[in-house]
Motif scaffolding. Structure first.
Motif, short mmCIF file in Angstrom:
data_model
loop_
_atom_site.label_atom_id
_atom_site.label_comp_id
_atom_site.label_asym_id
_atom_site.label_seq_id
_atom_site.Cartn_x
_atom_site.Cartn_y
_atom_site.Cartn_z
N TYR A 141 0.82 -1.37 -0.02
CA TYR A 141 0.17 0.11 -0.08
C TYR A 141 0.86 1.31 -0.16
O TYR A 141 1.83 1.36 0.66
N GLY A 142 0.47 2.28 -0.90
CA GLY A 142 0.96 3.60 -0.87
C GLY A 142 2.36 3.46 -1.92
O GLY A 142 2.74 4.58 -2.05
N TRP A 143 2.53 2.58 -2.65
CA TRP A 143 3.59 2.13 -3.64
C TRP A 143 2.77 2.27 -4.92
O TRP A 143 1.73 1.52 -5.26
N CYS A 144 3.15 3.17 -5.96
CA CYS A 144 2.71 3.15 -7.34
C CYS A 144 2.74 1.69 -8.11
O CYS A 144 3.93 1.05 -7.94
N GLU A 145 1.83 1.21 -8.59
CA GLU A 145 1.86 0.05 -9.10
C GLU A 145 2.60 0.10 -10.38
O GLU A 145 3.35 -1.08 -10.98
N GLU A 146 2.86 1.10 -11.12
CA GLU A 146 3.39 1.11 -12.47
C GLU A 146 4.76 1.52 -12.25
O GLU A 146 5.72 1.06 -12.86
N THR A 147 5.31 2.39 -11.33
CA THR A 147 6.51 2.89 -11.32
C THR A 147 7.49 2.41 -9.92
O THR A 147 8.49 2.52 -9.91
N GLY A 148 6.54 1.93 -8.99
CA GLY A 148 7.35 1.58 -7.76
C GLY A 148 7.47 2.81 -6.66
O GLY A 148 8.34 2.81 -5.72
N GLU A 149 7.43 4.08 -7.25
CA GLU A 149 7.58 5.22 -6.62
C GLU A 149 6.38 5.24 -5.66
O GLU A 149 5.29 4.79 -5.64
N PRO A 150 6.81 6.32 -4.37
CA PRO A 150 5.61 6.46 -3.43
C PRO A 150 4.56 7.20 -4.07
O PRO A 150 4.67 8.15 -4.88
N ILE A 151 3.27 6.85 -3.77
CA ILE A 151 1.95 7.78 -4.26
C ILE A 151 1.88 8.87 -3.70
O ILE A 151 1.40 10.06 -4.25
N GLY A 152 2.39 8.87 -2.37
CA GLY A 152 2.23 10.00 -1.69
C GLY A 152 1.22 10.14 -0.54
O GLY A 152 0.07 10.02 -0.97
N ILE A 153 1.30 10.95 0.66
CA ILE A 153 0.24 10.91 1.68
C ILE A 153 -0.75 12.09 1.30
O ILE A 153 -2.11 11.48 1.37
N PRO A 154 -0.67 12.96 0.43
CA PRO A 154 -1.54 13.99 0.04
C PRO A 154 -2.44 13.34 -0.92
O PRO A 154 -4.09 13.46 -0.76
N ARG A 155 -1.92 12.43 -1.82
CA ARG A 155 -2.86 12.01 -2.85
C ARG A 155 -3.64 10.50 -1.90
O ARG A 155 -4.81 10.40 -2.24
N LEU A 156 -3.05 10.00 -1.20
CA LEU A 156 -3.82 8.96 -0.52
C LEU A 156 -4.83 9.35 0.53
O LEU A 156 -5.78 8.88 0.57
#
Length: 154
Positions: free
Chosen positions: A114-129
């Motif tokens: 959870y919290g990690w981009c399925e496409e890039t592996g980068e953090p999705i980010g707290i504000p977006r979540l």
């Protein structure tokens, strides 16, 4: 910024009480090095479970409401009631799809993804979540996907 390669599976004890969960402001103030720590995951698990409860409660209310059939002799009134029922069913269908995403997000929390981009592996980010707790793509990856869909109709 952390990447999926640097991601470590969080240690969860399951003993996070609601009193120990951070607020949204506290989440936003946490350093990047704390990304998807136990307190953050607990916060999002709690938020997702609340959404799940709300959806299931709404579904029960809709079922009860639709069972209350009433005979209305006036065709205009009957059409209004049928339109309200149709709108309610469309809303529940959207909520059913959201429920599936919520349950998948809870599974992602349990698996440490959870919290990690399925496409890039980068953090999705707290504000977006915070804005969209079921997000599986970073903002940049989501924008690229939407652009491809717009251009190619995928």
């Amino acid at each position: 910024m952390a990447t999926k390669a640097a991601k470590k599976k969080p240690e969860t004890t399951g003993d996070l009480s609601e009193n120990n969960l951070p607020t949204e402001d506290e989440l936003l103030k946490m350093p990047e090095s704390d990304y998807m720590n136990e307190r953050q995951l607990g916060f999002f698990r709690d938020r997702l479970r609340q959404i799940e409860r709300d959806i299931l409660s709404n579904a029960g209310t809709t079922t009860e409401h639709l069972r209350e059939t009433q005979f209305v002799p006036d065709p205009a009134d009957r059409a209004t009631i049928e339109e309200e029922h149709a709108l309610e069913l469309r809303t529940r269908d959207r909520e059913r799809k959201l429920l599936k995403k919520v349950q998948q997000s809870i599974t992602r929390i349990d698996s440490g993804d959870y919290g990690w981009c399925e496409e890039t592996g980068e953090p999705i980010g707290i504000p977006r979540l915070l804005a969209r707790p079921t997000a599986t793509l970073s903002l940049e990856a989501q924008e690229r996907r939407e652009m491809r869909q717009k251009m190619f109709g995928d």
